[in-house]
Design a protein around this motif. Structure first.
Motif, PDB file in Angstrom:
ATOM      1  N   TYR A 145       0.938  -1.313   0.002  1.00 42.43           N
ATOM      2  CA  TYR A 145      -0.113   0.055   0.111  1.00 42.43           C
ATOM      3  C   TYR A 145       0.847   1.199  -0.087  1.00 42.43           C
ATOM      4  CZ  TYR A 145       0.883   1.136   4.761  1.00 42.43           C
ATOM      5  OH  TYR A 145       1.397   1.782   6.107  1.00 42.43           O
ATOM      6  N   ALA A 146       0.310   2.403  -0.334  1.00 41.48           N
ATOM      7  CA  ALA A 146       0.573   3.600  -0.303  1.00 41.48           C
ATOM      8  C   ALA A 146      -0.115   4.583   0.162  1.00 41.48           C
ATOM      9  CB  ALA A 146       1.361   4.209  -1.602  1.00 41.48           C
ATOM     10  N   ALA A 172       3.506  11.518  -9.333  1.00 40.48           N
ATOM     11  CA  ALA A 172       4.593  10.780  -8.994  1.00 40.48           C
ATOM     12  C   ALA A 172       4.456   9.483  -8.336  1.00 40.48           C
ATOM     13  CB  ALA A 172       5.599  11.763  -8.627  1.00 40.48           C
ATOM     14  N   MET A 173       3.720   9.555  -7.172  1.00 38.17           N
ATOM     15  CA  MET A 173       3.352   8.369  -6.376  1.00 38.17           C
ATOM     16  C   MET A 173       2.615   7.468  -7.162  1.00 38.17           C
ATOM     17  SD  MET A 173       1.083   8.144  -2.930  1.00 38.17           S
ATOM     18  CE  MET A 173       2.337   7.965  -1.759  1.00 38.17           C
ATOM     19  N   GLY A 174       1.616   7.971  -7.865  1.00 41.98           N
ATOM     20  CA  GLY A 174       0.622   6.991  -8.599  1.00 41.98           C
ATOM     21  C   GLY A 174       1.596   6.206  -9.744  1.00 41.98           C
ATOM     22  N   GLU A 175       2.491   6.925 -10.533  1.00 46.50           N
ATOM     23  CA  GLU A 175       3.159   6.163 -11.371  1.00 46.50           C
ATOM     24  C   GLU A 175       4.171   5.260 -10.732  1.00 46.50           C
ATOM     25  OE1 GLU A 175       5.708   7.299 -15.311  1.00 46.50           O
ATOM     26  OE2 GLU A 175       5.506   8.984 -13.873  1.00 46.50           O
ATOM     27  N   ALA A 176       4.871   5.734  -9.652  1.00 50.10           N
ATOM     28  CA  ALA A 176       5.832   4.989  -9.000  1.00 50.10           C
ATOM     29  C   ALA A 176       5.443   3.447  -8.533  1.00 50.10           C
ATOM     30  CB  ALA A 176       6.588   5.616  -7.916  1.00 50.10           C
ATOM     31  N   PHE A 177       3.859   3.648  -7.842  1.00 47.08           N
ATOM     32  CA  PHE A 177       3.382   2.720  -7.237  1.00 47.08           C
ATOM     33  C   PHE A 177       2.886   1.690  -8.239  1.00 47.08           C
ATOM     34  CE2 PHE A 177       0.316   0.152  -5.134  1.00 47.08           C
ATOM     35  CZ  PHE A 177       0.613  -0.296  -3.800  1.00 47.08           C
ATOM     36  N   THR A 193       3.998   1.393 -11.497  1.00 49.32           N
ATOM     37  CA  THR A 193       5.135   0.717 -11.984  1.00 49.32           C
ATOM     38  C   THR A 193       5.814  -0.331 -11.322  1.00 49.32           C
ATOM     39  OG1 THR A 193       5.775   2.806 -13.191  1.00 49.32           O
ATOM     40  CG2 THR A 193       7.472   1.224 -13.020  1.00 49.32           C
ATOM     41  N   GLY A 194       6.031  -0.299  -9.980  1.00 52.31           N
ATOM     42  CA  GLY A 194       6.496  -1.176  -9.000  1.00 52.31           C
ATOM     43  C   GLY A 194       5.678  -2.271  -9.062  1.00 52.31           C
ATOM     44  N   LEU A 195       4.290  -1.947  -8.972  1.00 56.14           N
ATOM     45  CA  LEU A 195       3.342  -3.213  -9.094  1.00 56.14           C
ATOM     46  C   LEU A 195       3.254  -4.012 -10.247  1.00 56.14           C
ATOM     47  CD1 LEU A 195       1.227  -4.284  -6.812  1.00 56.14           C
ATOM     48  CD2 LEU A 195      -0.544  -2.648  -7.987  1.00 56.14           C
ATOM     49  N   GLU A 196       3.525  -3.418 -11.301  1.00 54.42           N
ATOM     50  CA  GLU A 196       3.484  -3.785 -12.512  1.00 54.42           C
ATOM     51  C   GLU A 196       4.636  -4.572 -12.831  1.00 54.42           C
ATOM     52  OE1 GLU A 196       3.821  -4.912 -16.578  1.00 54.42           O
ATOM     53  OE2 GLU A 196       5.089  -3.232 -15.541  1.00 54.42           O
ATOM     54  N   MET A 197       5.777  -4.315 -12.329  1.00 51.49           N
ATOM     55  CA  MET A 197       6.981  -5.288 -12.538  1.00 51.49           C
ATOM     56  C   MET A 197       7.403  -6.161 -11.444  1.00 51.49           C
ATOM     57  SD  MET A 197       9.514  -1.741 -13.081  1.00 51.49           S
ATOM     58  CE  MET A 197      11.026  -2.972 -13.338  1.00 51.49           C
ATOM     59  N   GLY A 198       6.472  -6.227 -10.340  1.00 57.40           N
ATOM     60  CA  GLY A 198       6.404  -7.223  -9.330  1.00 57.40           C
ATOM     61  C   GLY A 198       7.399  -6.905  -8.358  1.00 57.40           C
ATOM     62  N   ILE A 199       7.832  -5.770  -8.065  1.00 59.42           N
ATOM     63  CA  ILE A 199       8.719  -5.184  -6.971  1.00 59.42           C
ATOM     64  C   ILE A 199       7.697  -5.279  -5.850  1.00 59.42           C
ATOM     65  CG2 ILE A 199       9.986  -3.109  -6.346  1.00 59.42           C
ATOM     66  CD1 ILE A 199      10.552  -2.510  -9.266  1.00 59.42           C
ATOM     67  N   PHE A 200       6.741  -4.718  -5.712  1.00 55.02           N
ATOM     68  CA  PHE A 200       6.072  -4.861  -4.613  1.00 55.02           C
ATOM     69  C   PHE A 200       5.260  -5.904  -4.368  1.00 55.02           C
ATOM     70  CE2 PHE A 200       5.750   0.083  -5.941  1.00 55.02           C
ATOM     71  CZ  PHE A 200       7.078   0.270  -5.373  1.00 55.02           C
ATOM     72  N   THR A 211       1.408  -3.908   3.676  1.00 53.12           N
ATOM     73  CA  THR A 211       2.986  -3.759   3.905  1.00 53.12           C
ATOM     74  C   THR A 211       3.158  -2.355   2.936  1.00 53.12           C
ATOM     75  OG1 THR A 211       3.593  -4.847   2.059  1.00 53.12           O
ATOM     76  CG2 THR A 211       3.767  -5.997   4.148  1.00 53.12           C
ATOM     77  N   PRO A 212       3.767  -1.314   3.496  1.00 52.17           N
ATOM     78  CA  PRO A 212       3.935  -0.109   2.736  1.00 52.17           C
ATOM     79  C   PRO A 212       5.004  -0.270   1.983  1.00 52.17           C
ATOM     80  CG  PRO A 212       5.200  -0.168   4.975  1.00 52.17           C
ATOM     81  CD  PRO A 212       4.333  -1.430   5.040  1.00 52.17           C
ATOM     82  N   ALA A 213       4.678   0.437   0.761  1.00 49.37           N
ATOM     83  CA  ALA A 213       5.626   0.218  -0.578  1.00 49.37           C
ATOM     84  C   ALA A 213       6.389   1.482  -0.543  1.00 49.37           C
ATOM     85  CB  ALA A 213       4.675  -0.297  -1.734  1.00 49.37           C
ATOM     86  N   LEU A 214       5.795   2.576  -0.294  1.00 42.85           N
ATOM     87  CA  LEU A 214       6.286   3.955  -0.423  1.00 42.85           C
ATOM     88  C   LEU A 214       6.240   4.820   0.735  1.00 42.85           C
ATOM     89  CD1 LEU A 214       4.859   4.673  -3.937  1.00 42.85           C
ATOM     90  CD2 LEU A 214       6.986   3.982  -3.573  1.00 42.85           C
ATOM     91  N   GLU A 215       6.851   5.591   0.849  1.00 42.50           N
ATOM     92  CA  GLU A 215       6.850   6.708   2.172  1.00 42.50           C
ATOM     93  C   GLU A 215       5.628   7.451   1.860  1.00 42.50           C
ATOM     94  OE1 GLU A 215       8.581   7.317   5.011  1.00 42.50           O
ATOM     95  OE2 GLU A 215       9.295   5.160   4.417  1.00 42.50           O
ATOM     96  N   PRO A 216       4.809   7.669   2.789  1.00 42.16           N
ATOM     97  CA  PRO A 216       3.593   8.354   2.726  1.00 42.16           C
ATOM     98  C   PRO A 216       3.954   9.782   2.230  1.00 42.16           C
ATOM     99  CG  PRO A 216       3.688   7.438   4.943  1.00 42.16           C
ATOM    100  CD  PRO A 216       4.899   7.329   4.318  1.00 42.16           C
ATOM    101  N   VAL A 217       3.065  10.486   1.601  1.00 44.85           N
ATOM    102  CA  VAL A 217       3.252  11.875   0.988  1.00 44.85           C
ATOM    103  C   VAL A 217       1.914  12.526   1.476  1.00 44.85           C
ATOM    104  CG1 VAL A 217       2.942  13.373  -1.104  1.00 44.85           C
ATOM    105  CG2 VAL A 217       4.025  11.062  -1.132  1.00 44.85           C
TER     106      VAL A 217
END
Length: 151
Positions: free
Chosen positions: A88-89, A137-142, A144-151, A115-121
């Motif tokens: 989550y973010a 920026a948060m939306g794109e980063a989250f 992207t990470g989700l699509e890539m399987g990082i989170f 589980t936190p994926a990014l720091e809160p904004v």
């Protein structure tokens, strides 16, 4: 296809603006579906069908907005019993400094199967172009990470 669920609560419209900027940027990531629901309309079935969650809420009197707390209350046991752990973010609109809402959210979410994926904004004051940029920026980063399987 992975699914990002964005749940927001907005009374003044500030959190809705941030949710829009966040979801629009997340939707540009190929191979990802973005679902946007108001906190009152979202439930455990929506959360269990998602691969990640962005919570967008406000600070109200130094606390997390009631709509987001209600969503978390209603979904806690069904999601916990399902055994799913999701990234989550947290994106907050704050008229004050936002720390109270952030810490309250962290306390609630520490017992939740998220589980936190990014720091809160935290976006303080009236929503500005910079706040919308941070939300995007948060939306794109989250996403992207989700699509890539990082989170």
């Amino acid at each position: 296809m992975r699914t990002l669920l964005l749940v927001y609560h907005s009374q003044s419209g500030a959190s809705a603006q941030l949710a829009q900027a966040c979801s629009s940027a997340a939707a540009t990531v190929a191979g990802l579906q973005v679902r946007v629901l108001r906190a009152w309309d979202a439930g455990s079935a929506d959360l269990l069908a998602a691969d990640g969650l962005v919570l967008v809420g406000a600070e109200n009197s130094g606390s997390l907005s009631g709509g987001i707390k209600d969503f978390l209350d209603r979904t806690f046991y069904p999601v916990g019993e399902a055994g799913r752990v999701l990234p989550y973010a947290l994106l907050l609109s704050a008229g004050n400094d936002g720390r109270g809402a952030r810490e309250q959210a962290r306390r609630i979410l520490s017992g939740y199967p998220l589980t936190p994926a990014l720091e809160p904004v935290i976006c303080r004051g009236e929503v500005t172009a910079e706040h919308r940029r941070q939300a995007a920026a948060m939306g794109e980063a989250f996403a992207t990470g989700l699509e890539m399987g990082i989170f």
